[in-house]
Design an enzyme around this catalytic site. Structure first.
Site, PDB file in Angstrom:
ATOM      1  N   VAL A  52       0.808  -1.156  -0.039  1.00 22.59           N
ATOM      2  CA  VAL A  52      -0.026   0.045  -0.042  1.00 22.59           C
ATOM      3  C   VAL A  52       1.030   1.273   0.015  1.00 22.59           C
ATOM      4  O   VAL A  52       0.530   2.345  -0.568  1.00 22.59           O
ATOM      5  CB  VAL A  52      -0.866   0.077   1.115  1.00 22.59           C
ATOM      6  CG1 VAL A  52      -1.587   1.468   1.333  1.00 22.59           C
ATOM      7  CG2 VAL A  52      -1.967  -0.886   0.987  1.00 22.59           C
ATOM      8  N   GLU A  53       2.075   1.252   0.893  1.00 22.11           N
ATOM      9  CA  GLU A  53       2.800   2.362   0.991  1.00 22.11           C
ATOM     10  C   GLU A  53       3.567   2.756  -0.284  1.00 22.11           C
ATOM     11  O   GLU A  53       3.702   3.980  -0.894  1.00 22.11           O
ATOM     12  CB  GLU A  53       3.634   2.215   2.021  1.00 22.11           C
ATOM     13  CG  GLU A  53       3.194   2.353   3.435  1.00 22.11           C
ATOM     14  CD  GLU A  53       2.538   3.682   3.770  1.00 22.11           C
ATOM     15  OE1 GLU A  53       2.958   4.747   3.340  1.00 22.11           O
ATOM     16  OE2 GLU A  53       1.518   3.589   4.519  1.00 22.11           O
TER      17      GLU A  53
END
Length: 362
Positions: A128-129
């Site tokens: 996600v990051e």
């Protein structure tokens, strides 16, 4: 360790998805008295040569796009988890996560044994990051943190606390680079100052990053092992409980007053299973026997349909310590689950192929 929209006590600020480099003609902080006073304070407090701190801050440049990115939108945004999820739980991230898992299987297993954090949670966070390192940000962290320290938008409803927060991050960034001998102007990251595969803020790097590959240094940019161990260590520090589910499916009470009461604490685990049951909630998949506080979390879907609900445990709350957002936390969990399923399916296919090859071998 991470960065996300700054809500509450979150230590992370969501990494910018735009790779915007510093403008060469941007205003310097060399003549900013506030910056030079901070240099004097840091030099005295941290026992760092004043000339080095002043020269470093003098290199910092104002980034006009950063205050705009920190300014809340003027119009109300309709929250829609289906749309939000589609940005993160998608084929590109799943394939990249599968590759990372295959290449770092032993490291992920070691992190899970040592810290008690499942591999899929670690993989979900890094996916996600930064899409597993594909998008770590391209702004000079020195410029971003200086801009947020000395030119944070005054119109922001939490301007004072945010300004203090970023000054602390800028100080830690300067200290960590002085101690390591790294040129602060060479470090790139997000518009909020997040760095590396897991997008750690400088204070998170200093407190929770670990040397997990054993090479004597911590490198969250190039060492996947260090990133894996650091993410796991961050979760342990923020209350992750090994073996506990992150959430349970629920059926919410039909009584509106009871529903509003249960939703009031938002993502903060507040109610026991017995209290939720007595309020008319059905806890599924063993949730009725859960030992510990729970939070009833609502996920609006905008035009995609009615909201749905989950009972978040202390582990769901631990994921939100990376980013104070229920949408973020569930996307991390769902991406991790999808990557795990893809990884296991590929492993089964590889094993079947190996068995077949041995069967037909002469």
């Amino acid at each position: 360790p991470v960065l996300t929209a700054l809500h509450g006590t979150s230590l992370h600020v969501q990494a910018s998805k735009k790779n915007v480099a510093s403008a060469p003609a941007a205003r310097s902080y060399s003549q900013n008295e506030d910056a030079m006073q901070m240099a004097r304070d840091i030099a005295q407090r941290r026992n760092i040569p004043l000339a080095w701190v002043q020269a470093t801050l003098a290199e910092a440049r104002f980034l006009p796009q950063v205050p705009r990115l920190m300014t809340p939108p003027g119009k109300r945004i309709v929250r829609n988890y289906t749309v939000y999820r589609s940005r993160f739980v998608e084929p590109i991230r799943i394939r990249a996560g599968q590759r990372l898992w295959q290449e770092n299987q032993a490291t992920l297993e070691r992190a899970e044994r040592q810290f008690g954090v499942p591999a899929e949670i670690i993989v979900g966070i890094i996916g996600v990051e930064t899409i597993y390192g594909q998008q770590m940000g391209n702004m000079r962290v020195l410029d971003a943190l200086a801009t947020l320290s000395f030119d944070f938008p005054a119109a922001h409803p939490k301007a004072a606390s945010r300004n203090a927060y970023f000054r602390g991050e800028l100080e830690q960034f300067l200290v960590m680079n002085y101690n390591s001998g790294v040129d602060p102007s060479s470090v790139r990251g997000s518009y909020a100052g997040a760095m590396g595969l897991g997008q750690f803020m400088p204070t998170s790097w200093g407190q929770w990053a670990v040397d997990f590959d054993g090479d004597g240094k911590i490198d969250l940019f190039r060492s996947t092992a260090d990133a894996i161990g650091s993410v796991a260590n961050y979760f342990v520090a923020h209350g992750w409980k090994p073996g506990m589910p992150a959430f349970y499916p629920v059926q919410v009470p039909s009584d509106e007053t009871a529903l509003r009461t249960l939703l009031a604490p938002d993502i903060n685990p507040t109610f026991s299973a017995a209290q939720m049951l007595s309020a008319g909630t059905r806890l599924l998949d063993g949730g009725d026997k859960h030992n510990g506080p729970l939070a009833l979390v609502e996920f609006p879907n905008g035009s995609n349909g009615p909201p749905f609900y989950l009972a978040g445990t202390e582990n769901f709350y631990a994921v939100t310590r990376y980013n104070w957002s229920s949408f973020y936390a569930l996307s991390v969990l769902e991406l991790g689950a999808e990557v795990k399923a893809a990884y296991l399916a590929q492993a089964r296919s590889n094993n079947a192929q190996t068995v077949q090859n041995r069967a037909v071998a002469p």
